[in-house]
Design a protein around this motif. Structure first.
Motif, PDB file in Angstrom:
ATOM      1  N   ALA A  81       0.821  -1.241  -0.029  1.00 41.71           N
ATOM      2  CA  ALA A  81      -0.022   0.087  -0.126  1.00 41.71           C
ATOM      3  C   ALA A  81       0.874   1.424   0.139  1.00 41.71           C
ATOM      4  CB  ALA A  81      -0.832   0.053   1.442  1.00 41.71           C
ATOM      5  N   PHE A  82       2.314   1.393   0.273  1.00 40.38           N
ATOM      6  CA  PHE A  82       3.190   2.487   0.201  1.00 40.38           C
ATOM      7  C   PHE A  82       4.180   2.086  -0.836  1.00 40.38           C
ATOM      8  CE2 PHE A  82       1.471   1.457   4.570  1.00 40.38           C
ATOM      9  CZ  PHE A  82       1.062   2.633   4.827  1.00 40.38           C
ATOM     10  N   LYS A  83       4.635   3.468  -1.122  1.00 39.95           N
ATOM     11  CA  LYS A  83       5.781   3.589  -2.130  1.00 39.95           C
ATOM     12  C   LYS A  83       7.242   3.389  -1.252  1.00 39.95           C
ATOM     13  CE  LYS A  83       3.171   7.397  -4.812  1.00 39.95           C
ATOM     14  NZ  LYS A  83       3.349   8.589  -5.057  1.00 39.95           N
ATOM     15  N   GLY A  84       7.794   2.932  -2.085  1.00 38.76           N
ATOM     16  CA  GLY A  84       9.403   2.657  -1.659  1.00 38.76           C
ATOM     17  C   GLY A  84       9.390   1.578  -0.446  1.00 38.76           C
ATOM     18  N   THR A  85      10.120   1.527   0.493  1.00 37.88           N
ATOM     19  CA  THR A  85      10.302   0.441   1.439  1.00 37.88           C
ATOM     20  C   THR A  85       9.872   0.741   2.760  1.00 37.88           C
ATOM     21  OG1 THR A  85      12.593  -0.272   0.319  1.00 37.88           O
ATOM     22  CG2 THR A  85      12.283  -0.901   2.716  1.00 37.88           C
ATOM     23  N   SER A  86       9.114  -0.250   3.296  1.00 33.49           N
ATOM     24  CA  SER A  86       8.341  -0.109   4.778  1.00 33.49           C
ATOM     25  C   SER A  86       9.118  -1.161   5.707  1.00 33.49           C
ATOM     26  CB  SER A  86       6.945  -0.563   4.550  1.00 33.49           C
ATOM     27  OG  SER A  86       6.361   0.729   3.857  1.00 33.49           O
ATOM     28  N   ARG A  87       9.453  -0.354   6.950  1.00 29.46           N
ATOM     29  CA  ARG A  87       9.971  -1.119   8.011  1.00 29.46           C
ATOM     30  C   ARG A  87       8.786  -1.248   8.988  1.00 29.46           C
ATOM     31  NH1 ARG A  87      14.720   1.632  10.975  1.00 29.46           N
ATOM     32  NH2 ARG A  87      15.071  -0.882  11.593  1.00 29.46           N
ATOM     33  N   PHE A  88       8.625  -2.361   9.458  1.00 30.67           N
ATOM     34  CA  PHE A  88       7.555  -2.739  10.415  1.00 30.67           C
ATOM     35  C   PHE A  88       7.792  -2.935  11.863  1.00 30.67           C
ATOM     36  CE2 PHE A  88       5.841  -3.795   6.303  1.00 30.67           C
ATOM     37  CZ  PHE A  88       4.467  -3.497   6.260  1.00 30.67           C
ATOM     38  N   VAL A  89       7.013  -2.293  12.943  1.00 31.11           N
ATOM     39  CA  VAL A  89       7.498  -2.521  14.215  1.00 31.11           C
ATOM     40  C   VAL A  89       6.440  -3.631  14.439  1.00 31.11           C
ATOM     41  CG1 VAL A  89       7.100  -1.445  16.564  1.00 31.11           C
ATOM     42  CG2 VAL A  89       7.743  -0.103  14.464  1.00 31.11           C
ATOM     43  N   THR A  90       7.206  -4.805  15.129  1.00 34.05           N
ATOM     44  CA  THR A  90       6.607  -6.097  15.628  1.00 34.05           C
ATOM     45  C   THR A  90       7.539  -6.464  16.547  1.00 34.05           C
ATOM     46  OG1 THR A  90       7.579  -7.668  14.187  1.00 34.05           O
ATOM     47  CG2 THR A  90       5.744  -6.436  13.544  1.00 34.05           C
ATOM     48  N   PRO A  91       7.306  -7.596  17.639  1.00 34.41           N
ATOM     49  CA  PRO A  91       8.108  -8.062  18.375  1.00 34.41           C
ATOM     50  C   PRO A  91       9.041  -8.887  17.696  1.00 34.41           C
ATOM     51  CG  PRO A  91       5.950  -8.456  18.975  1.00 34.41           C
ATOM     52  CD  PRO A  91       5.967  -8.056  17.703  1.00 34.41           C
ATOM     53  N   TYR A  92       9.210  -9.253  16.269  1.00 37.61           N
ATOM     54  CA  TYR A  92      10.009 -10.352  15.857  1.00 37.61           C
ATOM     55  C   TYR A  92      11.011  -9.839  15.167  1.00 37.61           C
ATOM     56  CZ  TYR A  92       5.209 -12.417  16.839  1.00 37.61           C
ATOM     57  OH  TYR A  92       4.080 -12.638  17.601  1.00 37.61           O
ATOM     58  N   SER A  93      11.347  -8.445  15.019  1.00 35.71           N
ATOM     59  CA  SER A  93      12.577  -7.917  14.361  1.00 35.71           C
ATOM     60  C   SER A  93      13.094  -7.080  14.964  1.00 35.71           C
ATOM     61  CB  SER A  93      11.908  -7.448  12.903  1.00 35.71           C
ATOM     62  OG  SER A  93      10.705  -6.414  13.361  1.00 35.71           O
ATOM     63  N   ASP A  94      14.299  -6.736  14.488  1.00 30.02           N
ATOM     64  CA  ASP A  94      15.290  -6.075  15.218  1.00 30.02           C
ATOM     65  C   ASP A  94      15.084  -4.696  14.656  1.00 30.02           C
ATOM     66  OD1 ASP A  94      16.594  -7.924  16.388  1.00 30.02           O
ATOM     67  OD2 ASP A  94      18.077  -8.405  14.975  1.00 30.02           O
ATOM     68  N   LEU A  95      14.819  -3.689  15.511  1.00 26.91           N
ATOM     69  CA  LEU A  95      14.718  -2.273  14.943  1.00 26.91           C
ATOM     70  C   LEU A  95      15.666  -1.176  16.083  1.00 26.91           C
ATOM     71  CD1 LEU A  95      10.971  -2.112  14.254  1.00 26.91           C
ATOM     72  CD2 LEU A  95      12.848  -2.016  12.578  1.00 26.91           C
ATOM     73  N   GLU A  96      14.950  -0.489  16.749  1.00 24.22           N
ATOM     74  CA  GLU A  96      15.873   0.139  17.753  1.00 24.22           C
ATOM     75  C   GLU A  96      16.483  -0.806  18.790  1.00 24.22           C
ATOM     76  OE1 GLU A  96      16.962   3.213  17.225  1.00 24.22           O
ATOM     77  OE2 GLU A  96      15.972   3.225  15.191  1.00 24.22           O
TER      78      GLU A  96
END
Length: 403
Positions: A312-327
């Motif tokens: 639904a979005f242009k470009g790349t999206s990063r998702f906030v979930t418990p299963y991925s490394d972010l901050e």
């Protein structure tokens, strides 16, 4: 006892309707039992067993609007259950099936319109068939057969007839040919009131809107999500072909019947039988023996939704979930029910509420709190948010708990 239910039909899909107060009063006064049944999760055989258990003497279907398939369903029940008298009446009071005099002169109150549910979209059913993803999948076992793919009509004569009885009432039999009503189709329709669709039923081919992966590529996509929170869907595909079988999920809501045999997937990687003389129970058992999940079920179940959101979005999206490394690092601990995911891309910051399917715009602070909440790391927030901590937490709680 006389059973009574109200249905509407939309493009062949059957929907249970709520009765009006006048109809409820009528049933209470005249030995009628107002009945409800789940046509999405129960099969034709389930319905026959249910009718047997209830010990109805008569059963009245009240149909709102046109209903060619409803008429076929009532005829099917009457053919299979001779000790129950089935009747079908439209909202004008016309008896379409059964004895027009069984009401003994009682006037069923039909004047008030009924509140109808939204019709099921054919394209949603086809999405589920080809991806294997069922957002409303029930946990009942054995799992009901929801959708069946048939390569060509000639195969209908070879399929064990009981297979169609074990499809859910609101399920789809999809034939990968343009619309035709040859002898195998006519014979099937006379036996079981399945909902039928052909390749030209929709104005577009749903398969062309799905991404093609092999199992290794899907595992690499999962690894990218775990390591970065990124899910790539640059071609804006609506889903992934054969997702559940590639991922190893042990769901068996669908079958693919082809000239070379019966398969668990459209890609014909998982053959369940090279003949057609097998029943659904045997096919389910063979499917369970072949599948092995490469990630925890909670993650495998969530991923198709994130993949669709990314489109639904242009470009790349990063998702906030418990299963991925972010901050913060992804968590390996026990996670409670997930109610929301965050999304960040060049278009802004967003949150998607899983229970209501609502997307709303937010900011980086909200996503930072959401990630800390999901990973049980509220301890890092006072330093990160500084003087804004108290106000930001209050705003977050109001949105999470009150919407």
């Amino acid at each position: 006892m006389i059973g009574l239910t109200i249905l509407s039909e939309s493009q062949g899909w059957l929907h249970q309707l709520d009765p009006t107060p006048e109809l409820i009063t009528f049933c209470e006064q005249h030995r009628f039992s107002m009945d409800r049944y789940d046509y999405d999760q129960h099969t034709f055989l389930d319905l026959l067993d249910y009718m047997e258990f209830q010990e109805f003497e008569h059963y009245l279907f009240i149909l709102r609007g046109p209903g060619e398939r409803t008429l076929r369903l009532v005829a099917y029940l009457q053919q299979r259950m001779l000790h129950v008298q089935f009747h079908l009446m439209n909202e004008r009071g016309d008896v379409l099936f059964g004895d027009p005099y069984f009401l003994n002169g009682w006037q069923v109150p039909l004047e008030t319109s009924y509140v109808s549910e939204q019709p099921i979209a054919l394209q949603d059913a086809l999405m589920s068939l080809f991806t294997g993803v069922y957002p409303d999948a029930a946990s009942r076992h054995p799992q009901p057969l929801r959708h069946v793919y048939v390569e060509e009509t000639a195969l209908l004569d070879s399929i064990e007839p009981s297979l169609f009885d074990q499809m859910t009432i609101n399920s789809l039999l999809y034939i990968d040919q343009s619309t035709r009503h040859d002898l195998p189709v006519i014979e099937l329709m006379s036996r079981t009131p399945v909902l039928l669709a052909f390749s030209d039923t929709l104005s577009f081919d749903i398969k062309e809107r799905l991404a093609a992966f092999d199992r290794q590529a899907l595992q690499l996509a999962f690894q990218q999500w775990h390591d970065t929170g990124i899910i790539s869907n640059e071609e804006h595909r609506a889903g992934i072909m054969d997702y559940v079988t590639l991922a190893g999920l042990t769901v068996s809501h669908r079958l693919f019947i082809c000239n070379s045999g019966i398969f668990a997937d459209y890609g014909q990687r998982l053959q369940l039988s090279d003949t057609f003389a097998v029943n659904v129970c045997q096919l389910r058992e063979r499917q369970r023996q072949q599948l092995e999940a490469f990630a925890p079920v909670a993650q495998l179940t969530l991923y198709p939704l994130l993949f669709q959101l990314a489109s639904a979005f242009k470009g790349t999206s990063r998702f906030v979930t418990p299963y991925s490394d972010l901050e913060l690092f992804r968590t390996d601990g026990k996670i409670g029910p997930l109610s929301m995911v965050g999304i960040q891309n060049t278009e802004g910051c967003f949150a998607f509420e899983l229970t209501t399917n609502q997307l709303f715009e937010t900011d980086e602070i909200f996503l930072a709190i959401l990630e800390a909440d999901q990973k049980e790391r509220f301890d890092i927030l006072p330093e990160r948010l500084g003087a804004d901590y108290e106000a930001a937490i209050q705003t977050y709680k109001e949105l999470i708990y009150h919407g």
